[in-house]
Design a protein around this motif. Sequence first.
Motif, PDB file in Angstrom:
ATOM      1  N   UNK A 155       0.816  -1.212   0.000  1.00 35.50           N
ATOM      2  CA  UNK A 155       0.000   0.000   0.000  1.00 35.50           C
ATOM      3  C   UNK A 155       0.850   1.262   0.000  1.00 35.50           C
ATOM      4  N   UNK A 156       2.114   1.172   0.313  1.00 35.56           N
ATOM      5  CA  UNK A 156       2.989   2.344   0.282  1.00 35.56           C
ATOM      6  C   UNK A 156       3.783   2.462  -0.986  1.00 35.56           C
ATOM      7  N   UNK A 157       3.583   1.560  -1.924  1.00 34.27           N
ATOM      8  CA  UNK A 157       4.337   1.546  -3.175  1.00 34.27           C
ATOM      9  C   UNK A 157       3.348   1.454  -4.329  1.00 34.27           C
ATOM     10  N   UNK A 158       3.492   2.333  -5.294  1.00 32.80           N
ATOM     11  CA  UNK A 158       2.544   2.353  -6.405  1.00 32.80           C
ATOM     12  C   UNK A 158       2.613   1.076  -7.230  1.00 32.80           C
ATOM     13  N   UNK A 159       3.815   0.597  -7.515  1.00 30.66           N
ATOM     14  CA  UNK A 159       3.954  -0.632  -8.299  1.00 30.66           C
ATOM     15  C   UNK A 159       3.456  -1.841  -7.501  1.00 30.66           C
ATOM     16  N   UNK A 160       3.766  -1.859  -6.213  1.00 29.12           N
ATOM     17  CA  UNK A 160       3.272  -2.951  -5.381  1.00 29.12           C
ATOM     18  C   UNK A 160       1.757  -2.941  -5.255  1.00 29.12           C
ATOM     19  N   UNK A 161       1.170  -1.752  -5.174  1.00 23.70           N
ATOM     20  CA  UNK A 161      -0.280  -1.660  -5.071  1.00 23.70           C
ATOM     21  C   UNK A 161      -0.952  -2.143  -6.362  1.00 23.70           C
ATOM     22  N   UNK A 162      -0.356  -1.785  -7.493  1.00 25.32           N
ATOM     23  CA  UNK A 162      -0.897  -2.276  -8.764  1.00 25.32           C
ATOM     24  C   UNK A 162      -0.811  -3.785  -8.879  1.00 25.32           C
ATOM     25  N   UNK A 163       0.343  -4.359  -8.466  1.00 27.05           N
ATOM     26  CA  UNK A 163       0.487  -5.819  -8.503  1.00 27.05           C
ATOM     27  C   UNK A 163      -0.473  -6.504  -7.539  1.00 27.05           C
ATOM     28  N   UNK A 164      -0.694  -5.885  -6.375  1.00 25.06           N
ATOM     29  CA  UNK A 164      -1.618  -6.470  -5.404  1.00 25.06           C
ATOM     30  C   UNK A 164      -3.044  -6.499  -5.947  1.00 25.06           C
ATOM     31  N   UNK A 165      -3.477  -5.416  -6.559  1.00 27.69           N
ATOM     32  CA  UNK A 165      -4.828  -5.404  -7.112  1.00 27.69           C
ATOM     33  C   UNK A 165      -4.982  -6.402  -8.259  1.00 27.69           C
ATOM     34  N   UNK A 166      -3.941  -6.565  -9.063  1.00 22.05           N
ATOM     35  CA  UNK A 166      -4.013  -7.543 -10.139  1.00 22.05           C
ATOM     36  C   UNK A 166      -4.124  -8.957  -9.574  1.00 22.05           C
ATOM     37  N   UNK A 167      -3.344  -9.244  -8.522  1.00 20.67           N
ATOM     38  CA  UNK A 167      -3.436 -10.563  -7.901  1.00 20.67           C
ATOM     39  C   UNK A 167      -4.772 -10.804  -7.225  1.00 20.67           C
ATOM     40  N   UNK A 168      -5.382  -9.754  -6.674  1.00 26.21           N
ATOM     41  CA  UNK A 168      -6.668  -9.922  -6.000  1.00 26.21           C
ATOM     42  C   UNK A 168      -7.812 -10.094  -6.979  1.00 26.21           C
ATOM     43  N   UNK A 169      -7.663  -9.575  -8.209  1.00 23.77           N
ATOM     44  CA  UNK A 169      -8.730  -9.693  -9.190  1.00 23.77           C
ATOM     45  C   UNK A 169      -8.909 -11.142  -9.649  1.00 23.77           C
ATOM     46  N   UNK A 170      -7.828 -11.922  -9.704  1.00 24.66           N
ATOM     47  CA  UNK A 170      -7.910 -13.286 -10.214  1.00 24.66           C
ATOM     48  C   UNK A 170      -8.839 -14.168  -9.380  1.00 24.66           C
ATOM     49  N   UNK A 171      -8.623 -14.335  -8.073  1.00 26.53           N
ATOM     50  CA  UNK A 171      -9.571 -15.162  -7.304  1.00 26.53           C
ATOM     51  C   UNK A 171     -10.965 -14.558  -7.227  1.00 26.53           C
ATOM     52  N   UNK A 172     -11.057 -13.225  -7.260  1.00 27.39           N
ATOM     53  CA  UNK A 172     -12.376 -12.607  -7.235  1.00 27.39           C
ATOM     54  C   UNK A 172     -13.170 -12.959  -8.497  1.00 27.39           C
ATOM     55  N   UNK A 173     -12.507 -12.931  -9.643  1.00 27.94           N
ATOM     56  CA  UNK A 173     -13.184 -13.313 -10.881  1.00 27.94           C
ATOM     57  C   UNK A 173     -13.588 -14.780 -10.894  1.00 27.94           C
ATOM     58  N   UNK A 174     -12.725 -15.661 -10.348  1.00 25.99           N
ATOM     59  CA  UNK A 174     -13.089 -17.078 -10.263  1.00 25.99           C
ATOM     60  C   UNK A 174     -14.296 -17.284  -9.360  1.00 25.99           C
ATOM     61  N   UNK A 175     -14.338 -16.548  -8.249  1.00 25.21           N
ATOM     62  CA  UNK A 175     -15.483 -16.662  -7.356  1.00 25.21           C
ATOM     63  C   UNK A 175     -16.775 -16.218  -8.018  1.00 25.21           C
ATOM     64  N   UNK A 176     -16.714 -15.119  -8.772  1.00 24.75           N
ATOM     65  CA  UNK A 176     -17.908 -14.661  -9.478  1.00 24.75           C
ATOM     66  C   UNK A 176     -18.365 -15.672 -10.532  1.00 24.75           C
ATOM     67  N   UNK A 177     -17.403 -16.230 -11.273  1.00 21.68           N
ATOM     68  CA  UNK A 177     -17.764 -17.211 -12.300  1.00 21.68           C
ATOM     69  C   UNK A 177     -18.364 -18.470 -11.683  1.00 21.68           C
ATOM     70  N   UNK A 178     -17.834 -18.898 -10.532  1.00 17.44           N
ATOM     71  CA  UNK A 178     -18.394 -20.077  -9.862  1.00 17.44           C
ATOM     72  C   UNK A 178     -19.794 -19.793  -9.326  1.00 17.44           C
ATOM     73  N   UNK A 179     -20.019 -18.581  -8.837  1.00 17.17           N
ATOM     74  CA  UNK A 179     -21.348 -18.241  -8.319  1.00 17.17           C
ATOM     75  C   UNK A 179     -22.394 -18.261  -9.421  1.00 17.17           C
ATOM     76  N   UNK A 180     -22.015 -17.959 -10.650  1.00 20.91           N
ATOM     77  CA  UNK A 180     -22.973 -17.951 -11.749  1.00 20.91           C
ATOM     78  C   UNK A 180     -23.341 -19.352 -12.210  1.00 20.91           C
ATOM     79  N   UNK A 181     -22.582 -20.374 -11.804  1.00 21.12           N
ATOM     80  CA  UNK A 181     -22.923 -21.743 -12.193  1.00 21.12           C
ATOM     81  C   UNK A 181     -23.919 -22.391 -11.232  1.00 21.12           C
ATOM     82  N   UNK A 182     -24.087 -21.843 -10.042  1.00 21.31           N
ATOM     83  CA  UNK A 182     -24.959 -22.484  -9.053  1.00 21.31           C
ATOM     84  C   UNK A 182     -26.419 -22.507  -9.511  1.00 21.31           C
ATOM     85  N   UNK A 183     -26.996 -21.420 -10.063  1.00 24.67           N
ATOM     86  CA  UNK A 183     -28.376 -21.535 -10.567  1.00 24.67           C
ATOM     87  C   UNK A 183     -28.540 -22.598 -11.641  1.00 24.67           C
ATOM     88  N   UNK A 184     -27.538 -22.773 -12.515  1.00 22.14           N
ATOM     89  CA  UNK A 184     -27.638 -23.822 -13.525  1.00 22.14           C
ATOM     90  C   UNK A 184     -27.628 -25.204 -12.883  1.00 22.14           C
TER      91      UNK A 184
END
Length: 282
Positions: A144-173
């Motif tokens: 959080x104190x480094x711009x490059x580190x903050x960008x890398x952290x957000x990129x890493x956090x987006x990956x599992x978040x996207x997988x969670x959203x995609x898995x949630x969309x399969x439950x109604x099916x």
Amino acid sequence: MHGPQPQGPFGPPGAPAPPPQNEAGRLVARIQGKVKAAVLGVMFGVPLTAGGLHFGLTEKPTGFLAALIGAALLAAGVLGFARIRVLRSRLRALLPEAQRSPVAHLPSARRAATLAGYLNGLLVLLGFGGTGWLLFMGASWGAYGNSFGFGALTMGAVLPFGLGLAAARTIPDLLRVVPAGARIGQAMYGVFLTVATPMVVKSDGLLPKLVGGGIALVSLGAIALLGRCFRQMGGQARGRQTAGPQPQPGPRPGVGTPPPAGPPGAPQPYGAPAGAPAPYGP
């Protein structure tokens, strides 16, 4: 007079063309091409936007320029995923595994669908939990104190978040007993298994090894269970039925065919000899 015209691969000229059999293949190819562009847009857009805003607020205003570029890439990626969703809806209408199973009324199929729904729900928890863990650990990593580190952290956090959203969309099916939801869950657990393997092999501390090993064991077990759920929901049987035209059995020898003729002058194997009077009158 006109000579015989060459026939095409599907019959003589003027015959009706067969229905397109490779429509699903064309849709899959289009989806794959758009997925690559959409993923690249999100993967580069998120860190550029987050890191550029951080750099513009803490260091120099030039960071806002990077944030604008990242926002454009992110918007292109989101728009690409929206188009992919439309193509996937068209693909589901062509694939039998993406439709409601014909054995959905059976208790075994409904139990398999419920189990697959719970397993994909666990995948949702793993995805959102991984996002929260990364954001929490980013403070101790100094991201959080480094711009490059903050960008890398957000990129890493987006990956599992996207997988969670995609898995949630399969439950109604899965609640509708659609076998394709189990296949999607298997693919997502494969991603978690790929991420967990380096944690076990390359990590130095004991805690990362234990966490990676636990995720790997859960992923392997879930992949096996989802495969069994897919079969119990009728997905494999339907795939065999629609794999292609089934070969028709040929005529049995001796049924509907005359007996083989011998050489000239030889007695016939059945009936009276040639030239003899008929047994029931002329």
